[in-house]
Motif scaffolding. Structure first.
Motif, PDB file in Angstrom:
ATOM      1  N   THR A 109       0.807  -1.232   0.000  1.00  0.00           N
ATOM      2  CA  THR A 109       0.000   0.000   0.000  1.00  0.00           C
ATOM      3  C   THR A 109       0.836   1.276   0.000  1.00  0.00           C
ATOM      4  OG1 THR A 109      -0.151  -0.059   2.425  1.00  0.00           O
ATOM      5  CG2 THR A 109      -1.896  -1.174   1.169  1.00  0.00           C
ATOM      6  N   PRO A 120      -4.462   0.410  -3.833  1.00  0.00           N
ATOM      7  CA  PRO A 120      -5.513   1.040  -3.030  1.00  0.00           C
ATOM      8  C   PRO A 120      -5.970   0.080  -1.933  1.00  0.00           C
ATOM      9  CG  PRO A 120      -5.974   1.213  -5.391  1.00  0.00           C
ATOM     10  CD  PRO A 120      -4.856   0.248  -5.240  1.00  0.00           C
ATOM     11  N   GLU A 121      -5.984   0.528  -0.714  1.00  0.00           N
ATOM     12  CA  GLU A 121      -6.331  -0.348   0.407  1.00  0.00           C
ATOM     13  C   GLU A 121      -7.718  -0.953   0.253  1.00  0.00           C
ATOM     14  OE1 GLU A 121      -5.706   1.254   4.283  1.00  0.00           O
ATOM     15  OE2 GLU A 121      -3.712   2.034   3.830  1.00  0.00           O
ATOM     16  N   GLU A 122      -8.643  -0.171  -0.304  1.00  0.00           N
ATOM     17  CA  GLU A 122     -10.033  -0.644  -0.401  1.00  0.00           C
ATOM     18  C   GLU A 122     -10.200  -1.773  -1.414  1.00  0.00           C
ATOM     19  OE1 GLU A 122      -9.523   2.910  -3.183  1.00  0.00           O
ATOM     20  OE2 GLU A 122      -8.943   2.355  -1.118  1.00  0.00           O
ATOM     21  N   ARG A 123      -9.171  -2.041  -2.219  1.00  0.00           N
ATOM     22  CA  ARG A 123      -9.285  -3.117  -3.209  1.00  0.00           C
ATOM     23  C   ARG A 123      -8.531  -4.377  -2.785  1.00  0.00           C
ATOM     24  NH1 ARG A 123      -9.094  -0.557  -9.234  1.00  0.00           N
ATOM     25  NH2 ARG A 123     -10.008  -2.606  -9.672  1.00  0.00           N
ATOM     26  N   TRP A 125      -8.244  -7.671  -0.304  1.00  0.00           N
ATOM     27  CA  TRP A 125      -8.976  -8.599   0.534  1.00  0.00           C
ATOM     28  C   TRP A 125      -7.982  -9.586   1.144  1.00  0.00           C
ATOM     29  CZ3 TRP A 125     -14.602  -9.481   0.620  1.00  0.00           C
ATOM     30  CH2 TRP A 125     -15.330  -8.482  -0.069  1.00  0.00           C
ATOM     31  N   VAL A 145      -7.699  -3.716   8.287  1.00  0.00           N
ATOM     32  CA  VAL A 145      -8.547  -4.248   7.223  1.00  0.00           C
ATOM     33  C   VAL A 145      -9.952  -4.465   7.782  1.00  0.00           C
ATOM     34  CG1 VAL A 145      -8.887  -6.144   5.587  1.00  0.00           C
ATOM     35  CG2 VAL A 145      -6.559  -5.390   6.164  1.00  0.00           C
ATOM     36  N   PRO A 146     -10.987  -3.947   7.143  1.00  0.00           N
ATOM     37  CA  PRO A 146     -12.357  -4.154   7.644  1.00  0.00           C
ATOM     38  C   PRO A 146     -12.693  -5.646   7.713  1.00  0.00           C
ATOM     39  CG  PRO A 146     -12.313  -2.461   5.938  1.00  0.00           C
ATOM     40  CD  PRO A 146     -10.968  -3.107   5.938  1.00  0.00           C
ATOM     41  N   ARG A 149     -13.808  -7.640   4.708  1.00  0.00           N
ATOM     42  CA  ARG A 149     -12.849  -8.014   3.663  1.00  0.00           C
ATOM     43  C   ARG A 149     -11.832  -9.042   4.171  1.00  0.00           C
ATOM     44  NH1 ARG A 149     -12.179  -2.462   2.301  1.00  0.00           N
ATOM     45  NH2 ARG A 149      -9.892  -2.630   2.509  1.00  0.00           N
ATOM     46  N   ASP A 177      -8.750  -6.935  -5.846  1.00  0.00           N
ATOM     47  CA  ASP A 177     -10.029  -6.874  -6.567  1.00  0.00           C
ATOM     48  C   ASP A 177      -9.820  -6.129  -7.882  1.00  0.00           C
ATOM     49  OD1 ASP A 177     -12.584  -6.626  -7.488  1.00  0.00           O
ATOM     50  OD2 ASP A 177     -13.333  -5.416  -5.811  1.00  0.00           O
TER      51      ASP A 177
END
Length: 890
Positions: A109, A120-123, A125, A145-146, A149, A177
């Motif tokens: 990241t 991107p952190e949001e992509r 898992w 990490v949420p 995910r 992702d």
């Protein structure tokens, strides 16, 4: 971001965090249970198994790997490849999950400007083993990490072990992702095409006992020291960072693919079949280049067969793209060397040798394709004519054994014709052939010993000190004893043993030099040593038989080598260096050593060359080397760094890998090579070198055999006596012998041709009589005849065709001639056009006769040939033919 930059960033990131960078190991696996390195952790396996101590507790590497079980899928999918590189960071009893997880997240990241990969952190898992709460807590609590995910998976997906008892543990994988255009939502458990795995973190924490399958094993307990093994696929990472859909389109592969498309006038992306072939070529050329660079030579067994198969699939797919007989591998290999040379500079330095091997294999296989394809087409035609759907295993074996067709090529070509192949029949014939000619080199190197047993001895005793450069006798201690591969505390008289000493003057076979022989003595035993091997780096194993007494672990020992044998072998080894230099001077630097064997009094030297070496060159090299012997140049050996060795122009054996410190052996200013073997003190000690000749041992590889020292002198003395005897018998001076012998041989050949002509005329003289005496069988003229013993198969065929030609066109005629050219019977059948119209087939009639003879045969309907093993059954065979004709016409 180019592949070389991805690797550089990865290694630099972990170096800054206390990891020692380890260069990629050779693709030729040190592990004797593997042909090739097939995973990034393979070179570190001895550290994980506790067989050796790692050089540091934190290591990082970019490791070359080759994997071929799914070779048929290469080009058809977006993810299968035979060559790939694994980026990894390893911890041996240092950090564990709490270190590995944050490291991975930070590198992925972090921004490119700060040395990261800017994912991107949001992509991203994450998957974890189903009950690994510690990993979940670290991913969520420490990294952030949420929870939605982070997905839990079972043993099949998120538990790792080596398939054998040893270390294992849960793993955690990081996925990227790629977006909704690549598949459905739901994370990796829903769609692994959309969510692409980029990194696997293995947490080795358990000691496994029985391992029955991927998901069925027994956990013996916790490891005393927990380890980390991670792997990031460089090619897959490059595909993501370069914004392409598959690994064939990244920088190190697409340039080869694009050049292949140019050469074959093909456009990538227009035709699915052509795209598959282009991807196969791109992948396989890169793999072949890397294998050859690591010293693998094309062959019919082991890793040599892997390379040959890969190169030949490349050439075959180029032909499918329309290359015809054009040779494109040289240019494609040059592209591969260019793109991979940015990570592996040795490819550029070794380019001439790499080209030499691959060019020769291409030339050889193009000839094989021309011949083998014609044979294959006949086999396909015959199979289809008989209504069959399966090509016989015997035909596939013949294509492989006689014409060099790999079975996978036969399978591919058969599938293109809508046929299958009797693979089981082929495999059975291959097994039978191997059993008849068994030569298991791996067994020679490791004996029956379990590699773990050797590793335990090495761990306990430490590296064995080799003293043989300047000592022939040494005091030592017995560090280990093995019988039939198992460690034992003692061994008595008559036992075949493998002994490890703490220090030894015995040279272990390696670098082409045969092992020393000699004796090991203890206070209570004497052991005759006949072989010495080094199955693991740092371990020297002496093999022999306890002649008297009992030897025990811990005994003080005296090791003494056979000095005369060592001296003779050392002369051969030094001679090999000189001949190597001589051939490079004569043929250029592409004449790279490809193998050698240094025996007492004689040696063989293998080197890369496009074709046969002229006799004049052999003589020139021999003269040049013998001049070096007369000058009695000093032979010196010293240690230096690999960089300094290259700067000095020292020859490194093509395909060999060396450590930072290397040993150089130089003979005056004439020869300078990296070498770990033993040598003479000066070139004059060799006395004389006599080159016996050269021959081919494979595509692009030649072999020279030579004698040295007294063996060379004795050979020349025998030659001199022989020449004197010939001179006396032929009453000619020595210089006249070649012309006189040539005249005698010419007259002899002319006489043999005249005899052959007379024999043929005698055989054919009975043709009219045979035709006149033909039997009438249901309206057909049938001739069955046994020719005199010694009639050649060619004359039998000529006689059958001559007799057949004497019948009128409107009369069905069958002619079957049998004979015994040597010890085995041969039968030839010929059927004219009218006979074939009535359903008579020469091929089937030969089959009927050959069955009676205990053999087989076949051919076309008009003429066919077969044979057997029972000459006494020729009468029965001819009778069976007459019966078969009568039955068919009835």
């Amino acid at each position: 971001m180019e592949s070389a930059e991805i690797a550089r960033r990865f290694l630099r990131f972990f170096e800054e965090r206390g990891h020692t960078i380890v260069p990629s190991a050779s693709l030729v696996a040190e592990d004797p249970t593997l042909l090739l390195v097939n995973a990034g952790m393979v070179p570190f396996k001895p550290y994980f198994l506790g067989q050796r101590k790692p050089p540091a507790n934190r290591l990082t590497t970019a490791q070359k790997c080759v994997r071929t079980p799914d070779i048929d899928e290469v080009g058809k999918t977006t993810r299968h490849a035979t060559f790939f590189q694994m980026l990894g960071n390893f911890s041996f009893g240092d950090y564990f999950k709490d270190g590995a997880i944050p490291f991975a997240w930070e590198l992925l990241t972090r921004s490119e400007a700060d040395g990261g990969f800017a994912f991107p952190e949001e992509r991203l898992w994450v998957t974890v083993f189903e009950d690994d709460d510690d990993a979940v807590a670290l991913w969520h609590g420490k990294v952030g990490v949420p929870m939605e995910r982070i997905q839990r998976r079972g043993l099949a997906d998120n538990y790792w072990h080596m398939g054998v008892p040893g270390p294992g543990g849960p793993c955690s994988e990081i996925y990227y992702d790629r977006g909704p255009e690549y598949g459905r939502e739901g994370g990796p458990i829903a769609d692994e095409n959309r969510y692409l795995e980029v990194w696997n973190l293995v947490f080795m924490q358990a000691q496994l006992a029985e391992v029955r399958s991927k998901v069925d094993f027994d956990v013996q307990g916790e490891l005393p020291a927990k380890n980390i093994d991670t792997g990031m696929g460089l090619e897959r990472m490059a595909a993501i960072l370069q914004g392409v859909d598959n690994i064939y389109e990244i920088d190190t592969t697409y340039k080869i693919l694009d050049r292949a498309a140019d050469l074959t006038r093909t456009r990538y992306g227009r035709d699915q079949r052509a795209d598959v072939s282009l991807r196969v070529v791109a992948d396989h050329v890169r793999t072949g280049t890397m294998l050859v660079a690591d010293g693998v030579m094309p062959g019919n067994e082991g890793r040599g067969y892997v390379l040959r198969r890969i190169l030949r699939r490349s050439i075959r797919n180029l032909r499918l793209l329309g290359s015809g007989d054009e040779r494109y591998m040289h240019e494609l290999t040059a592209v591969a060397i260019d793109v991979m040379g940015r990570q592996y500079p040795e490819l550029v330095a070794d380019a001439p040798q790499i080209h030499g091997v691959i060019d020769a294999e291409e030339a050889s296989f193009l000839g094989t394709l021309r011949t083998g394809t014609a044979i294959f087409d006949v086999a396909v035609e015959e199979t289809k004519r008989k209504g069959g759907q399966v090509l016989a295993g015997t035909q596939a074996f013949q294509l492989h054994d006689t014409y060099g067709f790999p079975i996978d090529l036969t399978l591919e070509m058969a599938a293109e014709q809508g046929l299958k192949v009797d693979e089981e029949g082929f495999r059975r014939l291959m097994r039978e052939q191997r059993e008849r000619a068994k030569a298991d080199a791996a067994a020679k190197k490791t004996g029956n010993a379990d590699i773990s047993v050797l590793g335990q001895i090495l761990e306990r005793a430490g590296r064995v000190d080799f003293l043989g450069y300047d000592q022939t006798v040494a005091e030592s201690e017995v560090a280990g004893i093995m019988i039939d591969g198992a460690a034992v505390p003692a061994a008595g008289a008559g036992s075949a043993v493998e002994i490890v000493l703490s220090r030894t003057p015995f040279y272990a076979e390696g670098g082409g030099q045969l092992a020393d022989q000699g004796v090991i003595r203890t206070a209570g035993a004497e052991i005759d040593i006949v072989d010495v091997q080094s199955p693991l780096a740092g371990l020297i194993v002496h093999r022999g038989t306890v002649r008297t007494g009992e030897v025990r672990v811990g005994d003080q020992a005296q090791a003494e080598i056979d000095v005369e044998r060592r001296r003779a072998i050392s002369r051969s080894h030094t001679a090999t260096h000189l001949v190597h230099r001589g051939f490079r001077n004569a043929l250029g630097e592409t004449a790279a050593q490809a193998g050698s064997e240094n025996s007492p009094g004689r040696f063989r030297f293998d080197f890369t060359a496009a074709g046969a070496v002229p006799p004049s060159v052999l003589r020139d090299v021999e003269d040049e080397v013998n001049a070096v012997l007369i000058n009695d140049l000093a032979v010196n050996a010293f240690y230096t760094t690999q960089r300094e060795a290259r700067a000095m122009g020292a020859l490194a054996l093509f395909g060999e890998k060396y450590g930072d410190e290397v040993r150089i052996v130089e003979v005056g200013d004439y020869s300078r090579e990296l070498c770990g073997g033993t040598h003479v003190a000066s070139s004059g000690h060799l006395g004389l070198i006599k080159v016996l000749g050269e021959s081919s041992i494979g595509a692009g590889v030649r072999r020279v055999e030579a004698l040295v020292g007294l063996d060379a002198f004795r050979f020349l003395a025998r030659e001199s006596v022989l020449v004197a005897q010939l001179s006396e018998q032929l009453k000619a001076r020595r210089e006249e012998l070649p012309e006189r012998v040539e005249g005698i041989v010419g007259r002899l050949r002319a006489a043999e041709k005249e005899l052959e002509r007379l024999r043929s005329a005698q055989v054919l003289a009975v043709a009219g009589e045979l035709a006149a005496g033909a039997a009438d069988v249901s309206g057909a003229s049938v001739v069955t005849h046994r020719a005199p013993d010694g009639t050649s198969a060619d004359d039998l065929r000529k006689l059958a065709l001559d007799v057949r030609g004497r019948f009128p066109a409107d009369r069905a005629a069958v002619v079957v001639i049998a004979g015994v050219p040597a010890e085995r019977p041969v039968v030839v059948a010929a059927v004219n056009e009218q006979g074939r119209a009535l359903g008579l087939s020469a091929g089937r009639l030969v089959g009927v006769a050959a069955k009676q003879l205990g053999g087989g045969g076949g051919g076309k309907d008009d003429v066919a040939q077969g044979g057997g093993a029972r000459p006494e059954s020729i009468g029965d065979a001819l009778h069976a033919v007459r019966s078969a004709v009568a039955q068919r016409l009835a």
